[in-house]
Design a protein around this motif. Structure first.
Motif: not given
Length: 170
Positions: A72-83, A134-149
């Motif tokens: 899961h190097s993609t997940v690690h890269a995503l987390i790295f760039f978010t931080f 952006s990480i609230l469950p209600r937002i994630q339900e309507s926008q599942p691809r949204s996130g901290l990045l």
């Protein structure tokens, strides 16, 4: 056809130097303000599109490799760039308060210093609120691809614009 457009643009630039001072300066200022606003708006749209495309591509790649049982190097890269984006934002806010341009910020005698402090604090509060939203469950339900990045990429432009707006006090 493009050559003619370039010649007209160059002619307009050169012609602007021969406009006498007077009422036109005031009108030209409004054109500049409208142009600056549109430029920042276009930048914001492009950054939003870039952030969503970037995160979506990496999430798609993660989902594709997850079904194959790969690392899961993609997940690690995503987390790295978010931080990394969060670290850049925090560093920017700290630098806003400590750079030589803002050393007068802590002396509250002038209105401009308190205005700088207000905009820095307001921008920081907006960053925190939007990150939480952006990480609230209600937002994630309507926008599942949204996130901290995406949030941090979108907050980078206002932070850089805020830094550019601090000039020498006159």
């Amino acid at each position: 056809f493009w050559g003619l457009k370039y010649l007209i643009l160059i002619g307009a630039i050169i012609g602007a130097f021969f406009i006498p001072r007077g009422e036109f300066g005031q009108v030209w200022m409004y054109f500049g303000m409208i142009g600056g606003f549109l430029f920042i708006l276009i930048q914001l749209v492009l950054i939003i599109d870039f952030a969503h495309s970037w995160a979506e591509a990496w999430v798609d790649k993660y989902e594709e490799t997850e079904s194959k049982g790969c690392q899961h190097s993609t997940v690690h890269a995503l987390i790295f760039f978010t931080f990394l984006n969060y670290a850049v934002a925090i560093t920017a806010v700290v630098l806003f308060f400590t750079t030589t341009q803002l050393k007068q910020l802590f002396r509250l005698e002038t209105e401009s210093c308190s205005l700088h402090k207000f905009f820095i604090s307001f921008n920081l509060i907006l960053c925190v609120i939007i990150s939480i939203l952006s990480i609230l469950p209600r937002i994630q339900e309507s926008q599942p691809r949204s996130g901290l990045l995406q949030v941090k990429c979108k907050r980078t432009l206002p932070l850089s614009t805020l830094f550019e707006s601090f000039g020498e006090d006159q």
